[in-house]
Design an enzyme around this catalytic site. Structure first.
Site, PDB file in Angstrom:
ATOM      1  N   LYS A 161       0.814  -1.186   0.000  1.00 30.47           N
ATOM      2  CA  LYS A 161       0.000   0.000   0.000  1.00 30.47           C
ATOM      3  C   LYS A 161       0.866   1.262   0.000  1.00 30.47           C
ATOM      4  O   LYS A 161       0.390   2.363  -0.263  1.00 30.47           O
ATOM      5  CB  LYS A 161      -0.861   0.034   1.280  1.00 30.47           C
ATOM      6  CG  LYS A 161      -1.733  -1.174   1.477  1.00 30.47           C
ATOM      7  CD  LYS A 161      -2.379  -1.105   2.871  1.00 30.47           C
ATOM      8  CE  LYS A 161      -3.028  -2.420   3.219  1.00 30.47           C
ATOM      9  NZ  LYS A 161      -3.398  -2.483   4.660  1.00 30.47           N
ATOM     10  N   GLY A 162       2.151   1.086   0.289  1.00 31.10           N
ATOM     11  CA  GLY A 162       3.018   2.238   0.545  1.00 31.10           C
ATOM     12  C   GLY A 162       3.172   3.197  -0.624  1.00 31.10           C
ATOM     13  O   GLY A 162       3.414   4.383  -0.435  1.00 31.10           O
TER      14      GLY A 162
ATOM     15  N   GLU B 249       7.560   2.641  -6.446  1.00 31.98           N
ATOM     16  CA  GLU B 249       7.721   2.171  -5.065  1.00 31.98           C
ATOM     17  C   GLU B 249       7.907   3.337  -4.105  1.00 31.98           C
ATOM     18  O   GLU B 249       8.341   4.414  -4.507  1.00 31.98           O
ATOM     19  CB  GLU B 249       8.959   1.256  -4.966  1.00 31.98           C
ATOM     20  CG  GLU B 249       8.648  -0.207  -4.762  1.00 31.98           C
ATOM     21  CD  GLU B 249       8.014  -0.562  -3.409  1.00 31.98           C
ATOM     22  OE1 GLU B 249       7.345   0.284  -2.793  1.00 31.98           O
ATOM     23  OE2 GLU B 249       8.193  -1.703  -2.976  1.00 31.98           O
ATOM     24  N   ASP B 250       7.585   3.072  -2.856  1.00 31.15           N
ATOM     25  CA  ASP B 250       7.812   4.084  -1.832  1.00 31.15           C
ATOM     26  C   ASP B 250       9.274   4.120  -1.406  1.00 31.15           C
ATOM     27  O   ASP B 250       9.905   5.164  -1.392  1.00 31.15           O
ATOM     28  CB  ASP B 250       6.907   3.825  -0.617  1.00 31.15           C
ATOM     29  CG  ASP B 250       6.926   2.366  -0.154  1.00 31.15           C
ATOM     30  OD1 ASP B 250       7.671   1.542  -0.719  1.00 31.15           O
ATOM     31  OD2 ASP B 250       6.175   2.037   0.790  1.00 31.15           O
TER      32      ASP B 250
ATOM     33  N   ASP C  70      14.846  -0.465   0.737  1.00 30.69           N
ATOM     34  CA  ASP C  70      15.591  -0.625   1.985  1.00 30.69           C
ATOM     35  C   ASP C  70      16.711  -1.639   1.722  1.00 30.69           C
ATOM     36  O   ASP C  70      17.757  -1.303   1.176  1.00 30.69           O
ATOM     37  CB  ASP C  70      14.594  -1.072   3.058  1.00 30.69           C
ATOM     38  CG  ASP C  70      15.174  -1.111   4.457  1.00 30.69           C
ATOM     39  OD1 ASP C  70      16.016  -0.268   4.780  1.00 30.69           O
ATOM     40  OD2 ASP C  70      14.774  -1.990   5.234  1.00 30.69           O
TER      41      ASP C  70
ATOM     42  N   LYS D 245      17.573   3.727   0.872  1.00 29.10           N
ATOM     43  CA  LYS D 245      18.508   3.760   2.009  1.00 29.10           C
ATOM     44  C   LYS D 245      19.784   3.027   1.601  1.00 29.10           C
ATOM     45  O   LYS D 245      19.887   1.811   1.787  1.00 29.10           O
ATOM     46  CB  LYS D 245      17.905   3.036   3.213  1.00 29.10           C
ATOM     47  CG  LYS D 245      16.654   3.666   3.801  1.00 29.10           C
ATOM     48  CD  LYS D 245      16.223   2.804   4.992  1.00 29.10           C
ATOM     49  CE  LYS D 245      14.907   3.222   5.556  1.00 29.10           C
ATOM     50  NZ  LYS D 245      14.390   2.235   6.528  1.00 29.10           N
TER      51      LYS D 245
ATOM     52  N   PHE E   9      14.165   4.128  10.271  1.00 34.29           N
ATOM     53  CA  PHE E   9      12.806   3.754   9.906  1.00 34.29           C
ATOM     54  C   PHE E   9      11.971   5.027   9.767  1.00 34.29           C
ATOM     55  O   PHE E   9      11.914   5.845  10.683  1.00 34.29           O
ATOM     56  CB  PHE E   9      12.209   2.834  10.971  1.00 34.29           C
ATOM     57  CG  PHE E   9      10.899   2.243  10.550  1.00 34.29           C
ATOM     58  CD1 PHE E   9      10.861   1.176   9.663  1.00 34.29           C
ATOM     59  CD2 PHE E   9       9.698   2.771  11.024  1.00 34.29           C
ATOM     60  CE1 PHE E   9       9.649   0.640   9.252  1.00 34.29           C
ATOM     61  CE2 PHE E   9       8.481   2.228  10.616  1.00 34.29           C
ATOM     62  CZ  PHE E   9       8.471   1.165   9.736  1.00 34.29           C
ATOM     63  N   VAL E  10      11.346   5.187   8.613  1.00 32.43           N
ATOM     64  CA  VAL E  10      10.579   6.408   8.356  1.00 32.43           C
ATOM     65  C   VAL E  10       9.097   6.096   8.134  1.00 32.43           C
ATOM     66  O   VAL E  10       8.738   4.978   7.755  1.00 32.43           O
ATOM     67  CB  VAL E  10      11.132   7.182   7.131  1.00 32.43           C
ATOM     68  CG1 VAL E  10      12.518   7.730   7.418  1.00 32.43           C
ATOM     69  CG2 VAL E  10      11.150   6.307   5.884  1.00 32.43           C
TER      70      VAL E  10
ATOM     71  N   ASP F 209       3.948   3.335   6.562  1.00 35.82           N
ATOM     72  CA  ASP F 209       3.267   3.142   7.844  1.00 35.82           C
ATOM     73  C   ASP F 209       4.179   2.573   8.924  1.00 35.82           C
ATOM     74  O   ASP F 209       5.274   2.060   8.634  1.00 35.82           O
ATOM     75  CB  ASP F 209       2.107   2.167   7.664  1.00 35.82           C
ATOM     76  CG  ASP F 209       2.601   0.719   7.511  1.00 35.82           C
ATOM     77  OD1 ASP F 209       3.499   0.489   6.677  1.00 35.82           O
ATOM     78  OD2 ASP F 209       2.125  -0.154   8.257  1.00 35.82           O
TER      79      ASP F 209
ATOM     80  N   ARG G 218       0.307   6.708   7.565  1.00 43.12           N
ATOM     81  CA  ARG G 218       0.395   6.733   6.090  1.00 43.12           C
ATOM     82  C   ARG G 218      -0.052   8.067   5.506  1.00 43.12           C
ATOM     83  O   ARG G 218       0.442   8.489   4.474  1.00 43.12           O
ATOM     84  CB  ARG G 218      -0.494   5.639   5.489  1.00 43.12           C
ATOM     85  CG  ARG G 218       0.063   4.232   5.603  1.00 43.12           C
ATOM     86  CD  ARG G 218      -0.716   3.313   4.661  1.00 43.12           C
ATOM     87  NE  ARG G 218      -0.631   1.915   5.049  1.00 43.12           N
ATOM     88  CZ  ARG G 218       0.379   1.116   4.698  1.00 43.12           C
ATOM     89  NH1 ARG G 218       1.361   1.574   3.979  1.00 43.12           N
ATOM     90  NH2 ARG G 218       0.375  -0.152   5.081  1.00 43.12           N
TER      91      ARG G 218
END
Ligand code: 5GP
Length: 183
Positions: free
Chosen positions: A47-48, A103-104, A107, A135, A156-157, A163, A169
């Protein structure tokens, strides 16, 4: 969300709504130039990537198609393992299509590297990646992100689609959480 509680939960704002908006404009211009005269299919990862998809696609001059996938990456806590399961697959046949994954965040890169291999196996003309955040310090596998918004530290963001336990979100910016939220 209650704004006072949200204020207490947040540690700092990493990227403001204005910074995100400006960078997405630059990314859209690059995408418009690269895909001129071609049919583009944007594949959003739920969902990001909802916010990135909504804002990036509206900045494009070209009329891109849109489809969505939902994947789940097995892992503990906030870390993914690279073992990915498709929760919702695409409705579109990718044969001969130019695919841009939206994509959001990248990582470890494990989820995206699996996704790229999966989509490439479906006979598309091309598969590229647009990601708002990356990242570099957390990378476990190399993923070629053709359009990257921002390189950020290995924290972590949350916000702008991202979320923590399904919260935060809808924040219009990207920020880090106060340590007490994880406790
Ligand atoms: P990767 O497979 O690259 O390690 O992780 C990709 C997925 O993990 C992202 O699509 C996102 O859902 C989640 N993720 C990775 N880092 C963060 C982060 O800092 N914040 C949030 N909210 N999710 C993250």
């Amino acid at each position: 969300m209650d704004s006072r509680r949200m204020g207490r939960d947040l540690d700092k704002v990493l990227l403001s709504a204005e910074q995100i908006d400006q960078r997405l404009g630059e990314m859209a211009a690059a995408i418009d130039a690269d895909y001129a005269g071609r049919e583009l299919l944007l594949v959003g990862v739920l969902k990001g990537a909802v916010m990135v998809m909504a804002d990036l696609s509206r900045k494009l001059s070209l009329d891109a198609r849109m489809d969505w996938m939902a994947v789940s990456s097995y892992g503990s806590g906030t870390k993914s393992s690279g073992v990915v399961r498709i929760i919702k697959d695409l409705d579109t046949d990718l044969t001969g299509r130019h695919v841009l994954i939206v994509e959001d965040i990248v990582d470890s890169g494990l989820t995206l590297s699996w996704l790229v291999a999966n989509l490439r196996s479906r006979g598309p003309a091309s598969v590229e990646i647009a990601a708002l955040l990356r990242k570099p310090s957390e990378a476990k596998v190399h993923v070629d992100v053709r359009y990257c918004g921002f390189d950020i530290p290995g924290e972590f963001v949350v916000g702008y689609g991202l979320d923590y336990d399904e919260r935060y979100r809808s924040l219009p910016f990207v920020g880090t959480l106060a340590p007490h939220v994880y406790a």
